[in-house]
Design a protein around this motif. Structure first.
Motif, PDB file in Angstrom:
ATOM      1  N   ASN A  27      38.391  26.767  45.282  1.00 46.02           N
ATOM      2  CA  ASN A  27      37.559  27.843  45.828  1.00 46.02           C
ATOM      3  C   ASN A  27      36.723  28.506  44.742  1.00 46.02           C
ATOM      4  N   PHE A  28      37.337  28.789  43.596  1.00 45.70           N
ATOM      5  CA  PHE A  28      36.608  29.428  42.501  1.00 45.70           C
ATOM      6  C   PHE A  28      35.479  28.522  42.009  1.00 45.70           C
ATOM      7  N   GLU A  29      35.800  27.244  41.842  1.00 45.34           N
ATOM      8  CA  GLU A  29      34.783  26.301  41.370  1.00 45.34           C
ATOM      9  C   GLU A  29      33.622  26.212  42.366  1.00 45.34           C
ATOM     10  N   THR A  30      33.931  26.203  43.638  1.00 42.13           N
ATOM     11  CA  THR A  30      32.892  26.183  44.674  1.00 42.13           C
ATOM     12  C   THR A  30      31.989  27.405  44.546  1.00 42.13           C
ATOM     13  N   TYR A  42      27.114  31.522  52.413  1.00 43.71           N
ATOM     14  CA  TYR A  42      28.554  31.214  52.445  1.00 43.71           C
ATOM     15  C   TYR A  42      29.386  32.467  52.725  1.00 43.71           C
ATOM     16  N   LEU A  43      29.087  33.553  52.011  1.00 40.08           N
ATOM     17  CA  LEU A  43      29.847  34.791  52.197  1.00 40.08           C
ATOM     18  C   LEU A  43      29.621  35.390  53.583  1.00 40.08           C
ATOM     19  N   SER A  44      28.402  35.286  54.082  1.00 39.84           N
ATOM     20  CA  SER A  44      28.122  35.776  55.435  1.00 39.84           C
ATOM     21  C   SER A  44      29.028  35.085  56.447  1.00 39.84           C
ATOM     22  N   GLY A 110      34.655  38.443  40.671  1.00 39.53           N
ATOM     23  CA  GLY A 110      34.802  39.546  41.615  1.00 39.53           C
ATOM     24  C   GLY A 110      34.665  39.082  43.054  1.00 39.53           C
ATOM     25  N   VAL A 111      33.721  38.192  43.312  1.00 38.15           N
ATOM     26  CA  VAL A 111      33.553  37.614  44.653  1.00 38.15           C
ATOM     27  C   VAL A 111      34.829  36.872  45.039  1.00 38.15           C
ATOM     28  N   PHE A 112      35.328  36.048  44.116  1.00 40.64           N
ATOM     29  CA  PHE A 112      36.558  35.296  44.367  1.00 40.64           C
ATOM     30  C   PHE A 112      37.730  36.237  44.649  1.00 40.64           C
ATOM     31  N   ALA A 113      37.869  37.283  43.837  1.00 41.67           N
ATOM     32  CA  ALA A 113      38.978  38.228  44.011  1.00 41.67           C
ATOM     33  C   ALA A 113      38.902  38.926  45.368  1.00 41.67           C
ATOM     34  N   ILE A 114      37.704  39.306  45.778  1.00 41.49           N
ATOM     35  CA  ILE A 114      37.546  39.957  47.084  1.00 41.49           C
ATOM     36  C   ILE A 114      37.966  39.005  48.204  1.00 41.49           C
ATOM     37  N   LEU A 115      37.573  37.746  48.114  1.00 37.02           N
ATOM     38  CA  LEU A 115      37.976  36.781  49.137  1.00 37.02           C
ATOM     39  C   LEU A 115      39.494  36.588  49.149  1.00 37.02           C
TER      40      LEU A 115
END
Length: 140
Positions: A27-30, A42-44, A110-115
């Motif tokens: 997931n992080f690599e993506t 993707y986030l939407s 930060g994006v990864f952590a929020i997910l």
């Protein structure tokens, strides 16, 4: 307040970081390999898994999700690098992710952590902004 001896904490194992699980690394690599527009799309879509669509606002500058707890988390989606990394490496001995191209991980992390927080079942208010590296344009 109780004082803690840092050497005692080290002996008890408090210095050990949790190692990433395979799906977390994937997931992080993506996330770090996406351009800002692709990450925004993707986030939407990801937020729709956790929030009612009426609670999600998507503009060209930011994504906002209205949560159910009195906590707000923010991260920006751009990076300082002109291109995304082609390779990401994970040093399991040092528990470090890196790329010769640069990760842009100052807030992709930060994006990864929020997910990860959303996956754990929490529903904070979320703000993902664009163009922080260009003068916080999306946050303005």
């Amino acid at each position: 307040m109780k004082k803690y001896n840092k050497y005692r904490l080290v002996r008890k194992g408090f210095n050990k970081m949790r190692v990433f699980k395979k799906h977390e690394l994937d997931n992080f690599e993506t996330i770090v390999k996406m351009t800002q527009p692709v990450l925004m799309a993707y986030l939407s879509e990801q937020l729709k898994k956790y929030y009612d669509e009426k609670d999600i606002v998507v503009t060209k500058d930011y994504i906002l999700a209205h949560g159910t707890i009195p906590v707000a988390l923010a991260a920006h989606m751009d990076t300082v690098f002109k291109t995304t990394p082609t390779e990401v490496f994970y040093d399991t001995r040092k528990n470090v992710l890196w790329s010769p191209d640069g990760l842009g991980a100052d807030d992709r992390a930060g994006v990864f952590a929020i997910l990860q927080i959303l996956e754990a079942g929490y529903r904070p208010h979320i703000v993902f902004t664009t163009d922080e590296e260009k003068g916080c344009l999306g946050a303005a």
